[in-house]
Structure formats: structure tokens, C-alpha cells
Scaffold this active site. Sequence first.
Site, PDB file in Angstrom:
ATOM      1  N   ASN A   9      15.538  -1.701 -10.561  1.00 47.00           N
ATOM      2  CA  ASN A   9      14.138  -1.384 -10.843  1.00 47.00           C
ATOM      3  C   ASN A   9      13.970   0.104 -10.502  1.00 47.00           C
ATOM      4  O   ASN A   9      13.759   0.452  -9.339  1.00 47.00           O
ATOM      5  CB  ASN A   9      13.262  -2.284  -9.975  1.00 47.00           C
ATOM      6  CG  ASN A   9      11.778  -2.039 -10.187  1.00 47.00           C
ATOM      7  OD1 ASN A   9      11.387  -1.151 -10.954  1.00 47.00           O
ATOM      8  ND2 ASN A   9      10.949  -2.807  -9.506  1.00 47.00           N
ATOM      9  N   ARG A  95      14.426  -3.693 -14.966  1.00 47.13           N
ATOM     10  CA  ARG A  95      13.001  -3.747 -15.224  1.00 47.13           C
ATOM     11  C   ARG A  95      12.652  -2.580 -16.152  1.00 47.13           C
ATOM     12  O   ARG A  95      12.933  -1.432 -15.846  1.00 47.13           O
ATOM     13  CB  ARG A  95      12.239  -3.584 -13.923  1.00 47.13           C
ATOM     14  CG  ARG A  95      10.774  -3.647 -14.163  1.00 47.13           C
ATOM     15  CD  ARG A  95       9.998  -3.354 -12.929  1.00 47.13           C
ATOM     16  NE  ARG A  95       8.699  -3.973 -13.079  1.00 47.13           N
ATOM     17  CZ  ARG A  95       7.966  -4.341 -12.068  1.00 47.13           C
ATOM     18  NH1 ARG A  95       8.403  -4.188 -10.847  1.00 47.13           N
ATOM     19  NH2 ARG A  95       6.786  -4.867 -12.281  1.00 47.13           N
ATOM     20  N   HIS A 183       2.801  -6.084 -15.434  1.00 45.00           N
ATOM     21  CA  HIS A 183       3.124  -7.039 -14.353  1.00 45.00           C
ATOM     22  C   HIS A 183       3.557  -8.398 -14.910  1.00 45.00           C
ATOM     23  O   HIS A 183       3.462  -9.420 -14.231  1.00 45.00           O
ATOM     24  CB  HIS A 183       1.924  -7.252 -13.395  1.00 45.00           C
ATOM     25  CG  HIS A 183       1.615  -6.071 -12.536  1.00 45.00           C
ATOM     26  ND1 HIS A 183       0.329  -5.646 -12.287  1.00 45.00           N
ATOM     27  CD2 HIS A 183       2.436  -5.214 -11.872  1.00 45.00           C
ATOM     28  CE1 HIS A 183       0.362  -4.577 -11.504  1.00 45.00           C
ATOM     29  NE2 HIS A 183       1.617  -4.286 -11.249  1.00 45.00           N
ATOM     30  N   ARG A 243      -4.465   4.729  -8.495  1.00 43.13           N
ATOM     31  CA  ARG A 243      -4.975   4.760  -9.887  1.00 43.13           C
ATOM     32  C   ARG A 243      -6.396   4.201  -9.914  1.00 43.13           C
ATOM     33  O   ARG A 243      -6.709   3.285  -9.146  1.00 43.13           O
ATOM     34  CB  ARG A 243      -4.072   3.923 -10.796  1.00 43.13           C
ATOM     35  CG  ARG A 243      -2.706   4.548 -11.020  1.00 43.13           C
ATOM     36  CD  ARG A 243      -1.767   3.597 -11.740  1.00 43.13           C
ATOM     37  NE  ARG A 243      -0.753   3.039 -10.848  1.00 43.13           N
ATOM     38  CZ  ARG A 243       0.003   1.978 -11.121  1.00 43.13           C
ATOM     39  NH1 ARG A 243      -0.113   1.340 -12.260  1.00 43.13           N
ATOM     40  NH2 ARG A 243       0.878   1.540 -10.237  1.00 43.13           N
ATOM     41  N   GLU A 381       9.741 -10.559  -8.719  1.00 39.14           N
ATOM     42  CA  GLU A 381      10.049 -10.055 -10.062  1.00 39.14           C
ATOM     43  C   GLU A 381      11.555  -9.880 -10.265  1.00 39.14           C
ATOM     44  O   GLU A 381      12.072 -10.112 -11.360  1.00 39.14           O
ATOM     45  CB  GLU A 381       9.325  -8.718 -10.275  1.00 39.14           C
ATOM     46  CG  GLU A 381       7.816  -8.907 -10.361  1.00 39.14           C
ATOM     47  CD  GLU A 381       7.028  -7.725  -9.833  1.00 39.14           C
ATOM     48  OE1 GLU A 381       7.151  -7.428  -8.620  1.00 39.14           O
ATOM     49  OE2 GLU A 381       6.293  -7.101 -10.602  1.00 39.14           O
TER      50      GLU A 381
END
Length: 399
Positions: A9, A95, A183, A243, A381
Site C-alpha cells: 500500500n 492497493r 475506501h 481534508r 483492507e
Amino acid sequence: MPDTILVANAGSSSIKFQVFDIVGETSGLDLNLKGQVEGIGTRPRLIARDAEGGRIADETFSVGDLPDARAALGQLGHWLRARLEGGFPAAVGHRVVHGGPAYDTHVAVDDDVLTKLEALVPLAPLHQPNNLLPIRAIRAMQPEVLQVACFDTAFHRGHPEVADRYAIPERLYRDGIRRYGFHGLSYEYITRTLATLAPEIADDRIVVAHLGSGASMCAIRGGRSIDSTMGFTALDGLPMGTRPGQLDAGVILHLLTNNGMTADAVQHMLYHDCGLKGLSGISNDVRDLLASEDPRAKLALDYFVYRAGLALGSLAASLEGLDVVVFTAGIGENSSAIRAAICRRARWLGIDLDEVANAKGARLISAGTSRVRVMVIPTDEERMIAHHTLEILKRRRRH
Ligand code: ADP
């Protein structure tokens, strides 16, 4: 040594990795080790732990020795080869943030796929190039190794058209400007875990709240994503660590035309200086804000909770009702205070929190009287990526 799957990732300043052993007749996946190279470009450090959490690497490098992600990858490859006693993984799963409109499933990478993924860089300029770097590096070194791209967007590709569109001219939609959602690997993991933990709710109306340094929510029914708070980029929806979440497009126009900011400066601000950090002026980390007496810290958390409540109501509307809420990721899994505050704002939806179970971090945190079941499920994940990679590897080996 058993065959292994490496999961990568790769972000802007870190490369997270995990190695899974492929074990037994049913080809289960056992975690072998996990770690990251962090501080790329500033203070590179390679840390890794074995499956029991024991430290197996902790090395700091000078920026001169490891100046960039490419060098960090080289170092990581070197360390992994020594650790795995020369055995290269049977496959590598990556990923990849953006699969664009084409990919509704995870794919084995070949030259054609790589070209298509490179064409998506403008849609995710901060993430996609980092994600593709290790794919290219491994292809150059060992082209025969199976590499699988797992997309954050794939789980959302089946959205109904009204949830996929913006009200902008048709040609822009055809150019790829649509509400992708992100996600997805986390939502897919939670959906599959729920199917095992509580098969009776598989067809219920579920909202999963992935609240980490990036945050979004997803409405799920019948194992599929129906809508999500994130859109064209991972900037939309809920406020995040740095963000802003939902923001009037007019603000951007104003900053560009009246405020003298360049597009690069606006981009940097939106990804790095907004959200909890921008509102509080203190930190992007919920732990720091909870510990602070500063009223700006309280405002930032209140804003986060308020917006999460609005999003929950809005996704319940997309599902025409709500039966289950699942909290996950760093904040969702660890902060009972934030979970409680969000649930308090959602009483009108039929949520009745069991404060004791919530404080203990139990899996089920709603009271027996609650119409909506509320759960906490840790996401994984990387395991999802390993799972998809193994599936594609098995298919290859059968043929
Ligand atoms: P990512 O994977 O996107 O980096 P995570 O899902 O790991 O993000 O979430 C990281 C965030 O989770 C941290 O920035 C912090 O705000 C929050 N977090 C982690 N642990 C706790 C905790 N015990 N209490 C409150 N917030 C926490």
C-alpha cells in the site's frame, strides 16, 4: 517455507506492507509479518513486526541513503528477500486508489492494464502515481510474478446512475467526471465479515462509517454499495484529518480568481491544511483534540460529529431506511466518545446506544431496545487485497 502473498500500500510518504502465508488445503491466509517504510523524503525508517507483534525490524536511514520512494522500495525488497530467505512471494497485491469507470473488479496487471491505470493519474494525482510505482518496479525486476491491482473504487461501481452522476453536462460524465467513491476495500471487508458474523442481516439496510484519517460512509444493501459520501476524489463528503469534506465549488473559484491562489496551492491546502487540522489549528488527530481544552479543538470535533450525523441521515435516505450501522477505522474502532456523540445525534433514526458496551468497545454497542443495530468491526483492507490476489493466483494455477 509456505508460498506467500505480499501486499503493498504505497502512499506519498510511506509504503505499508504485509506478508501472508498461504496455508492448508483450503489455502487460508495467515499473517506472517507487517510493517512500513515511513518518512520517505524526510526521515526514512523501516519498521516491521511479526504476526505476534514482536519487532523484527527498526532501521532509520539518512535521506541521502534513501532519497525517494524508488530507493525505499529497493531497500524494502532487500530486507524482504533476506527475511523470506530468498523466496519471492507467489504474488503481490497492490492497493490502487483509482480503477476509473472501467474496473468494477480487481485485476491481474499486464502492460495493457498498466497503461490504463496510468491514464487515470489525472483523476488521483496524489495517490495513483505512488500506487503504480511498486507495480512498475517489480515488473521490471521480476516480470513473471503475478501482480494484482485492487481498487478502492471497484466496490462502488454498481451504483445506481443517480448516485453516480453530478448535475453537469453529459460530456463531462463521459470524460469520467462521476462519483466514484473510495475506501471500497474496507467496505468490502466489512460486508464480508458481516455476512459471516451476522448472516441474518445480510439484506438489511446498512451504513458503514469508515472514520480514519480519511473518512467516508457507505450505504450498503444486499452486499452492494448503493451510495457513498466520497465522489470524484477522496476530498468529498465527511471532514477528515486534513481534508475539508463537502465544500461549495464556489469556494474554489473564489480562491482561484479573487484570492490569488494558484491551482497547486489550492490543491495542497485542500489535501493537507483543512479538516480537523484546519478547523482546530492544533492537530489532525482526534486523540489530541479530545485531550485539548482549546475551544477550537471542541469546534473541530463538533463539526466532525455534526457532519457525520448529516451524512448518516442522508445515506439512510438513499436506503429508504436504516437497520444497521457499523463503525470502523482508526476513529470508528477506537474512539467511544466520537461514536457516542454521532449516535446521540442519530436517535431520531432509531439508534439507542448501550453506553457501557460502547465504552468497553464491544462488537455490539446498541441497546436491546434499539431499532437500529450498531456495531464496531475492525477493518482489514490488506487482508482483503491478499484475498483477491490469492483468488486470482488460484485461478491462474488451475489453468
Ligand atoms: P489511515 O489508515 O487512513 O492512516 P486510520 O484508520 O489508522 O487512518 O486512522 C487514524 C486516525 O484514527 C488518527 O489520526 C486518529 O485521529 C484516530 N485514532 C486512532 N486511535 C484513536 C483513539 N484511541 N482515539 C481517538 N482517535 C483515534
